[in-house]
Enzyme design. Structure first.
Site, short mmCIF file in Angstrom:
data_model
loop_
_atom_site.label_atom_id
_atom_site.label_comp_id
_atom_site.label_asym_id
_atom_site.label_seq_id
_atom_site.Cartn_x
_atom_site.Cartn_y
_atom_site.Cartn_z
N GLN A 73 0.94 -1.13 -0.12
CA GLN A 73 0.33 0.07 0.18
C GLN A 73 0.74 1.46 0.11
O GLN A 73 0.13 2.13 0.82
CB GLN A 73 -0.81 -0.19 0.89
N SER A 74 2.02 1.31 -0.69
CA SER A 74 2.98 2.74 -0.78
C SER A 74 2.16 3.22 -1.79
O SER A 74 1.89 3.11 -2.62
CB SER A 74 4.60 2.08 -1.14
#
Length: 339
Positions: A73-74
């Site tokens: 989820q960067s």
């Protein structure tokens, strides 16, 4: 070739937050939100400022592929993929394999579990942007992911590609120039600003702001991404100004991390809910939610007082909210029904 690559339109808006200000104990005119979530490219966010400098450097070096690292989820990984698409480069994102996924025929089961099944949040956007994912079996933190990204670059070179390694979080003295510019924008929009509150992750955002505004005006709220983010930010700020910046001089709150970086902390959910209800502004559970929670705590303990002009930097990250299972479940309990 120019020093930086234009990826957005500047300056980003500076919006008043009078209802939120009064709700947390400030005066109506004290609090403003710097909307760096509205940078436009690939869902927006602060990493665009850093990538303008880093992508230009990649193009100067003749790169054909951007390689970077981060969690699934960067926000940084998503915007690196978007920047690569914008300028016609490939993108490879190095990410830790999901816990408990064994290696199958030399390939991570993570890749097999994702293929053909629903993905959400930033990972969904990575797919739409055409990025390739390099899953890493044993990566417990940024250092291990960076090592894996270097190995990925080496493998790409063996195949004839020309990779450019974008640092974790886009954080380097070069990337931090983006927030040196942001600091100048904030001063132009709010000349009498006393406090600038920002999430402190990989360090470059705070470093650039400190270089532009001085350490006394910038409050960094640690999100738990690095073991010692203050020293990292101080080193980059020193590189930008040419003067040593002691880490001890930085204003940092470390009381909003909670259990761990990716784990939702209740005061953060409370802050996200308060900001949304008061101003219609949406935050994420890892970065901007923690920054807001740190702001609230700073007002409660008197570090920020009524009458002091304060800017909360909204660094983006909303797509991550939709990929955070725990946040989805706990926020879902807040739904109300009309009788």
């Amino acid at each position: 070739m120019p020093e930086k690559c234009a990826l957005a339109v500047w300056p980003t808006p500076m919006e008043p937050a009078p209802r939120l200000a009064e709700a947390i104990g400030l005066r109506a005119g004290d609090l403003w939100i710097k909307r760096d979530d509205l940078t436009g490219l690939g869902g927006g966010g602060n990493k665009v400022r850093k990538l303008e400098w880093l992508v230009a450097d990649a193009l100067r070096h003749g790169a054909d592929t951007l390689v970077t690292s981060g969690g699934p989820q960067s926000n940084h990984a998503r915007l690196t993929a978007a920047a690569a698409a914008r300028v016609g480069l490939d993108a490879v994102l190095v990410m830790p394999a999901p816990a408990g996924s064994p290696s199958v025929s030399g390939k991570s089961a993570a890749a097999k579990s994702v293929a053909g099944k629903p993905v959400a949040g930033n990972l969904l956007l990575d797919a739409l942007l055409g990025a390739r994912i390099a899953w890493v079996e044993e990566a417990s933190g940024p250092a291990e992911l960076t090592d894996a990204a270097r190995r990925t670059c080496a493998a790409l070179r063996e195949r004839g590609a020309r990779p450019y390694l974008v640092p974790f979080g886009g954080s380097s003295a070069l990337g931090a120039r983006g927030y040196l510019e942001a600091g100048a924008e904030i001063l132009a929009q709010q000349p009498d600003v006393r406090h600038v509150v920002t999430a402190l992750g990989s360090g470059a955002t705070m470093a650039g702001l400190v270089a532009a505004l001085g350490p006394g005006r910038v409050l960094g709220v640690d999100v738990g991404a690095l073991p010692d983010p203050g020293r990292t930010a101080a080193a980059m700020a020193g590189d930008l100004t040419g003067r040593a910046q002691p880490a001890e001089a930085l204003r940092i709150r470390a009381d909003q991390v909670g259990e761990a970086y990716a784990v939702l902390y209740q005061p953060v959910l409370d802050a996200i809910t308060a900001v949304a209800a008061a101003e219609g502004v949406l935050l994420d559970p890892v970065y901007t939610g923690r920054a807001a929670a740190g702001l609230f705590a700073a007002v409660r303990d008197g570090d920020i007082r009524p009458g002091e002009r304060t800017v909360l930097v909204h660094t983006g990250g909303l797509p991550g909210l939709f990929g955070h299972t725990e946040a989805s479940v706990r926020a879902g309990r807040l739904l109300r029904t009309q009788d």
